[in-house]
Design a protein around this motif. Structure first.
Motif, PDB file in Angstrom:
ATOM      1  N   ALA A 182     -19.083 -60.146 -77.016  1.00 23.94           N
ATOM      2  CA  ALA A 182     -19.993 -59.406 -78.136  1.00 23.94           C
ATOM      3  C   ALA A 182     -21.248 -58.708 -77.515  1.00 23.94           C
ATOM      4  O   ALA A 182     -21.532 -58.775 -76.618  1.00 23.94           O
ATOM      5  N   ASP A 240     -10.461 -57.590 -79.465  1.00 24.81           N
ATOM      6  CA  ASP A 240     -11.777 -57.048 -79.060  1.00 24.81           C
ATOM      7  C   ASP A 240     -11.739 -56.412 -77.752  1.00 24.81           C
ATOM      8  O   ASP A 240     -11.981 -55.019 -77.722  1.00 24.81           O
ATOM      9  N   HIS A 298     -11.682 -51.058 -85.567  1.00 26.38           N
ATOM     10  CA  HIS A 298     -11.779 -52.491 -85.243  1.00 26.38           C
ATOM     11  C   HIS A 298     -13.406 -52.927 -85.316  1.00 26.38           C
ATOM     12  O   HIS A 298     -13.746 -53.928 -86.029  1.00 26.38           O
ATOM     13  N   PHE A 299     -14.258 -52.102 -84.536  1.00 28.27           N
ATOM     14  CA  PHE A 299     -15.616 -52.616 -84.509  1.00 28.27           C
ATOM     15  C   PHE A 299     -16.226 -52.300 -85.800  1.00 28.27           C
ATOM     16  O   PHE A 299     -17.262 -53.028 -86.161  1.00 28.27           O
ATOM     17  N   THR A 304     -15.469 -55.761 -87.379  1.00 31.82           N
ATOM     18  CA  THR A 304     -16.197 -56.823 -86.937  1.00 31.82           C
ATOM     19  C   THR A 304     -17.725 -56.649 -86.826  1.00 31.82           C
ATOM     20  O   THR A 304     -18.648 -57.447 -86.307  1.00 31.82           O
TER      21      THR A 304
END
Length: 546
Positions: free
Chosen positions: A53, A202, A234-235, A238
């Motif tokens: 991350a 990810d 996606h980001f 998340t």
């Protein structure tokens, strides 16, 4: 650490003599004491968080001394914590150096950390990856590739999918830096497949973001969109907001390449708002530069300049020298475009100084290209040619074929101005060879136009006409939009001299109509005057007369 901070006396020979007179066990005790004193004074920092991350590790007061503290830990008395402390401070030394753009020191610290038994194996692998990134910044591409292969083998043996993925990503970066876009794409697609097989969405999204930028740089902005949009989605999901901003900025670049100015501006502004909200000031600086580039290329220097100034302030304050070199060079291009040549020269010289300070040949090459443009604009073509040749030498030494092509085009232009036609022709033909072997972008267009100008100057009008027609047959881009219309007007003048008046008139009308939409009136007037001079010399009516 400076001698006067570490010892009561600062003379190097006295200091070394005093040090060598100590018995080994006493020296070890003194090193341990020095480490303990610093930790009592400044506290013991945490081991940096290493994860997939985003990480926002806070600096620690001991970071400026971390390299020396790692040395004290390594040379201190044996203890259970000795190698652990050494690894801790090596990692922090590398991160501190990286924050301050000292790639050489960062690389050295990370490599030592990669071999430090006091760190967990996954930390050692990440340290080696960090070292690889610094090698690339230093232009040490062969050494970086060697460590990538080493790390890939280690990662596979350990079953570490994330590290194996990142070695592929890094290898793609090596190919990318060398201008080998096809090989870079092949490696990135392999990395994407690895991430998908491993169920790592990810990593797959990270890869799709990189693949999108590569496709955009390869002239396939349309194909890049789906990858960048998927990465953004996606980001967002998340809540990795800085990565959202990064990919939105790249999405904006794609839309700029597709000549969709409104979409490009919209995505840049959204990315900028996110970066500002997250306090990601370096990212904010580069986004300000991207917005400025967008306005500059759209012919709006008055809107671009405030964004360049904001970018330079942010990048300077955050110590991002790499970004600062890029922004300085691009801002200088804007200043040169509005005839503020003295200011352009000042900023280009500063960019070159920074690049040399960093010891980064990739940035040195970029800055040299800017300085060469300054020389060329001032009519100092010998000086320009020397700078372009140095830029070309750096590109070839790095194996960077895209930059070799760019430097060759500009060097050919300077040699043409010096009437060195054979040398200029050979360089332009070399660019076409590089494009045929995989270099993508606008260099083919530039080389074809350069060849036309060379042949025209050398008295071969038929060859010049053929080269310019081939250039105009290429799909236009945002970067070549103005050049294409100027090339069309050049073609019209050649065809007047060849007696092809109907074709010349058609090309002239189309070119001057489009030029009037994107260039200042004085530019239109200059080319109109050139056309009339050519027609007068050939004894025919001007092309703008019915």
């Amino acid at each position: 650490m400076h001698a006067e901070q570490a010892y009561a006396f600062s003379h190097t020979l006295l200091r070394d003599a005093a040090y060598q007179l100590q018995l080994p066990e006493d020296r070890a005790q003194l090193h341990a004491l020095a480490l303990r004193c610093f930790e009592d004074w400044l506290g013991v920092p945490e081991l940096p968080r290493i994860s997939d991350a985003e990480s926002n590790d806070q600096p620690h007061a001991s970071d400026p001394f971390a390299a020396e503290l790692a040395e004290h830990a390594a040379r201190g008395v044996e203890s259970a914590l000795k190698s652990t402390k050494q690894g801790l401070y090596l990692l922090r030394a590398g991160l501190f150096a990286r924050r301050h753009d000292d790639s050489g020191l960062a690389m050295s610290a990370f490599l030592k950390a990669a071999s430090c038994d006091g760190l967990e194996p996954h930390m050692q692998r990440r340290a080696r990856l960090y070292a690889i990134n610094e090698m690339v910044l230093c232009g040490m591409l062969e050494e970086a590739e060697r460590h990538i292969m080493m790390l890939r083998d280690i990662a596979r043996e350990a079953g570490d999918v994330a590290s194996e993925f990142r070695t592929e990503h890094a290898l793609a970066g090596i190919h990318w830096n060398r201008g080998r876009m096809d090989q870079a794409e092949e490696v990135l697609r392999r990395a994407l497949s690895l991430a998908a097989r491993s169920g790592r969405s990810d990593l797959a999204s990270e890869c799709r973001g990189g693949l999108g930028v590569l496709l955009c740089d390869s002239g396939r902005a349309g194909a890049a969109l789906e990858h960048l949009i998927a990465a953004v989605e996606h980001f967002r999901a998340t809540r990795a907001n800085v990565r959202v901003a990064l990919n939105l900025g790249n999405l904006a670049l794609c839309y700029a390449r597709l000549n969709d100015f409104d979409a490009a501006r919209r995505y840049y502004e959204e990315a900028l708002a996110i970066a500002q909200g997250e306090g990601a000031r370096r990212r904010e600086g580069m986004l300000q530069c991207g917005i400025a580039d967008l306005f500059r290329k759209r012919g709006r220097p008055e809107l671009a300049e405030p964004h360049y100034l904001a970018a330079l302030k942010l990048l300077s304050e955050t110590g991002d020298q790499r970004g600062e070199v890029i922004a300085l060079n691009n801002y200088a291009n804007l200043l040169a475009g509005v005839s503020r040549h003295a200011d352009a020269t000042k900023f280009r010289e500063r960019a070159y100084e920074l690049a040399l300070e960093m010891g980064n040949p990739l940035l040195e090459q970029v800055a040299l290209m800017g300085l060469a443009k300054t020389s060329s604009n001032a009519g100092r073509h010998e000086e320009a040619a020397a700078r372009y040749r140095r830029s070309l030498d750096i590109s070839r030494a790095l194996g960077h074929t895209y930059r070799e092509a760019a430097s060759s085009c500009d060097l050919a232009d300077s040699l043409l101005a010096l009437n060195r036609f054979d040398e200029a022709r050979a360089l332009a033909l070399r660019v076409l060879e590089l494009c045929d072997s995989g270099v993508v972008g606008d260099e083919r267009f530039k080389a074809l136009v350069c060849l036309a100008r060379i042949e025209e100057a050398d008295g071969h009008l038929g060859k010049a006409e053929n080269w310019i027609l081939e250039a105009l047959a290429l799909p236009p881009t945002l970067e070549t939009r103005l050049g294409a219309e100027l090339a069309r007007l050049f073609l019209a003048r050649i065809q007047v001299r060849l007696g092809k008046l109907e074709s010349a008139r058609a090309h002239w009308r189309q070119g001057i109509r489009q030029l009037a939409l994107i260039a200042p009136p004085e530019v239109v007037k200059t080319h109109t005057d050139e056309m009339r001079t050519t027609c007068k010399a050939e004894g025919v009516a001007p092309l703008d007369e019915h």
